[in-house]
Design a protein around this motif. Structure first.
Motif, PDB file in Angstrom:
ATOM      1  N   LEU A  47      60.213 -14.963 -10.420  1.00 44.63           N
ATOM      2  CA  LEU A  47      59.314 -16.078  -9.924  1.00 44.63           C
ATOM      3  C   LEU A  47      60.447 -17.276  -9.179  1.00 44.63           C
ATOM      4  O   LEU A  47      60.528 -17.712  -8.634  1.00 44.63           O
ATOM      5  CB  LEU A  47      58.597 -16.757 -11.200  1.00 44.63           C
ATOM      6  CG  LEU A  47      57.434 -15.925 -11.395  1.00 44.63           C
ATOM      7  CD1 LEU A  47      56.704 -16.732 -12.613  1.00 44.63           C
ATOM      8  CD2 LEU A  47      56.515 -15.726 -10.445  1.00 44.63           C
ATOM      9  N   LEU A 197      45.659 -11.146  -7.128  1.00 45.78           N
ATOM     10  CA  LEU A 197      46.770 -11.538  -7.896  1.00 45.78           C
ATOM     11  C   LEU A 197      47.967 -12.262  -7.106  1.00 45.78           C
ATOM     12  O   LEU A 197      48.333 -13.217  -7.790  1.00 45.78           O
ATOM     13  CB  LEU A 197      46.966 -10.151  -8.585  1.00 45.78           C
ATOM     14  CG  LEU A 197      48.264 -10.384  -9.659  1.00 45.78           C
ATOM     15  CD1 LEU A 197      47.956 -11.409 -10.935  1.00 45.78           C
ATOM     16  CD2 LEU A 197      48.916  -8.938 -10.003  1.00 45.78           C
ATOM     17  N   TRP A 198      48.394 -11.525  -6.339  1.00 47.12           N
ATOM     18  CA  TRP A 198      49.840 -12.214  -5.591  1.00 47.12           C
ATOM     19  C   TRP A 198      49.525 -13.299  -4.711  1.00 47.12           C
ATOM     20  O   TRP A 198      50.167 -14.114  -4.434  1.00 47.12           O
ATOM     21  CB  TRP A 198      50.361 -11.126  -4.788  1.00 47.12           C
ATOM     22  CG  TRP A 198      51.160 -10.117  -5.633  1.00 47.12           C
ATOM     23  CD1 TRP A 198      50.480  -8.947  -6.337  1.00 47.12           C
ATOM     24  CD2 TRP A 198      52.354 -10.171  -6.316  1.00 47.12           C
ATOM     25  NE1 TRP A 198      51.373  -8.381  -7.217  1.00 47.12           N
ATOM     26  CE2 TRP A 198      52.420  -9.249  -7.004  1.00 47.12           C
ATOM     27  CE3 TRP A 198      53.380 -11.224  -6.214  1.00 47.12           C
ATOM     28  CZ2 TRP A 198      53.759  -9.050  -7.767  1.00 47.12           C
ATOM     29  CZ3 TRP A 198      54.545 -10.829  -6.730  1.00 47.12           C
ATOM     30  CH2 TRP A 198      54.516  -9.797  -7.694  1.00 47.12           C
ATOM     31  N   ASP A 200      47.203 -15.702  -5.710  1.00 43.62           N
ATOM     32  CA  ASP A 200      47.184 -16.643  -6.654  1.00 43.62           C
ATOM     33  C   ASP A 200      48.743 -16.941  -7.273  1.00 43.62           C
ATOM     34  O   ASP A 200      48.871 -18.125  -7.508  1.00 43.62           O
ATOM     35  CB  ASP A 200      46.344 -16.050  -7.889  1.00 43.62           C
ATOM     36  CG  ASP A 200      44.788 -15.878  -7.763  1.00 43.62           C
ATOM     37  OD1 ASP A 200      44.349 -16.527  -6.714  1.00 43.62           O
ATOM     38  OD2 ASP A 200      44.294 -15.117  -8.620  1.00 43.62           O
ATOM     39  N   ARG A 201      49.432 -15.697  -7.221  1.00 46.83           N
ATOM     40  CA  ARG A 201      50.619 -16.096  -7.659  1.00 46.83           C
ATOM     41  C   ARG A 201      51.473 -17.181  -6.711  1.00 46.83           C
ATOM     42  O   ARG A 201      52.421 -18.075  -7.056  1.00 46.83           O
ATOM     43  CB  ARG A 201      51.337 -14.800  -7.839  1.00 46.83           C
ATOM     44  CG  ARG A 201      53.035 -15.127  -8.407  1.00 46.83           C
ATOM     45  CD  ARG A 201      53.643 -13.519  -8.550  1.00 46.83           C
ATOM     46  NE  ARG A 201      54.723 -13.673  -9.398  1.00 46.83           N
ATOM     47  CZ  ARG A 201      55.833 -12.610  -9.255  1.00 46.83           C
ATOM     48  NH1 ARG A 201      55.381 -11.598  -8.641  1.00 46.83           N
ATOM     49  NH2 ARG A 201      56.765 -12.966 -10.272  1.00 46.83           N
ATOM     50  N   ASN A 204      50.575 -20.621  -7.169  1.00 47.66           N
ATOM     51  CA  ASN A 204      51.135 -21.056  -8.564  1.00 47.66           C
ATOM     52  C   ASN A 204      52.652 -21.634  -8.191  1.00 47.66           C
ATOM     53  O   ASN A 204      53.107 -22.480  -8.718  1.00 47.66           O
ATOM     54  CB  ASN A 204      51.119 -20.305  -9.616  1.00 47.66           C
ATOM     55  CG  ASN A 204      49.562 -19.968 -10.257  1.00 47.66           C
ATOM     56  OD1 ASN A 204      48.788 -20.654 -10.041  1.00 47.66           O
ATOM     57  ND2 ASN A 204      49.278 -18.848 -10.711  1.00 47.66           N
ATOM     58  N   ILE A 205      53.466 -20.683  -7.438  1.00 45.74           N
ATOM     59  CA  ILE A 205      54.846 -20.965  -6.994  1.00 45.74           C
ATOM     60  C   ILE A 205      54.890 -22.113  -6.287  1.00 45.74           C
ATOM     61  O   ILE A 205      55.604 -22.999  -6.389  1.00 45.74           O
ATOM     62  CB  ILE A 205      55.283 -19.821  -6.218  1.00 45.74           C
ATOM     63  CG1 ILE A 205      55.314 -18.448  -7.415  1.00 45.74           C
ATOM     64  CG2 ILE A 205      56.744 -20.074  -5.518  1.00 45.74           C
ATOM     65  CD1 ILE A 205      55.714 -17.123  -6.527  1.00 45.74           C
TER      66      ILE A 205
END
Length: 238
Positions: A47, A197-198, A200-201, A204-205
């Protein structure tokens, strides 16, 4: 007398001097940091590397920059080959998406909207087309195991393109072996769970970076792979 000493031309002053001059040119022409988070870097396991790749000006060795150019070169050649074979591409502007208020963006290598008869292979149009030019070792890894085992970052990239461009037919993934010029083509089915999933990732990043929160590293030893080969290694560990 026979001279059995091996020559090492890479150490000759002319080679060192010219390569240093070329490296300085590459450094002067490098891009500043990206103003958006690109789909092509989101598949990395670390990340923190994703944060750095997005938010910091990346400095790559001249050889890495040449590899990037090599990828563009082989992509253009393959597109010309596909067009000559009867495949039809959507205009370039159709391949671009933006999300999260423009903070996240992506650009697929192509969208194929029509193609020739493929002798029994079943293809549904339109489809995302993605191309990579890789060394022989990586080409054979993908030929043997597909993308899931060692190149899952490409699966993330393709899934995001499929989701955000709303083209969920199986994508066509092409790999050119940069050492032998062999070609590998295969279909990548859409995985909505991976895309969610990605996505959402990515959100978040973006939120963490805007809050000046440094996300955790994906690995814990700067002297071992993959940290040792990461272009952000010095920034991350000092």
């Amino acid at each position: 007398m026979l001279n059995l000493n091996r020559a090492n031309l890479s150490l000759e002053p002319i080679n060192v001097a010219i390569n240093d001059a070329l490296a300085r040119v590459v450094a002067r022409t490098e891009r500043p940091r990206e103003q958006y988070l690109g789909a092509s870097i989101l598949g990395h396991e670390c990340l923190r590397r994703i944060q750095y790749e997005w938010w910091c000006r990346s400095e790559f060795p001249a050889q890495d920059c040449e590899r990037f150019e090599r990828g563009h070169y082989f992509e253009k050649r393959m597109r010309r080959r596909l067009v000559a074979a009867g495949f039809k591409f959507a205009p370039p502007e159709a391949c671009i998406f933006t999300a999260v208020g423009g903070t996240m963006r992506g650009h697929a290598d192509g969208i194929i909207i029509h193609g020739p008869d493929l002798l029994g292979a079943y293809v549904i149009y339109p489809l995302i087309w993605e191309h990579k030019a890789l060394k022989a070792t990586s080409w054979h890894e993908i030929e043997r195991d597909g993308l899931e085992k060692k190149h899952s970052n490409y699966l993330v990239q393709v899934a995001l393109y499929q989701a955000y461009l709303d083209i969920t037919n199986p994508a066509l993934f092409t790999v050119t072996n940069a050492d032998t010029c062999e070609w590998l083509h295969f279909l990548v089915p859409f995985n909505p769970d991976r895309a969610q999933l990605w996505s959402d990732r990515a959100a978040n990043i973006i939120a963490a970076t805007r809050a000046d929160e440094l996300l955790p590293r994906g690995f814990d030893d700067p002297e071992k792979f993959p940290c040792k080969q990461c272009p952000q290694r010095e920034r991350c560990w000092t």
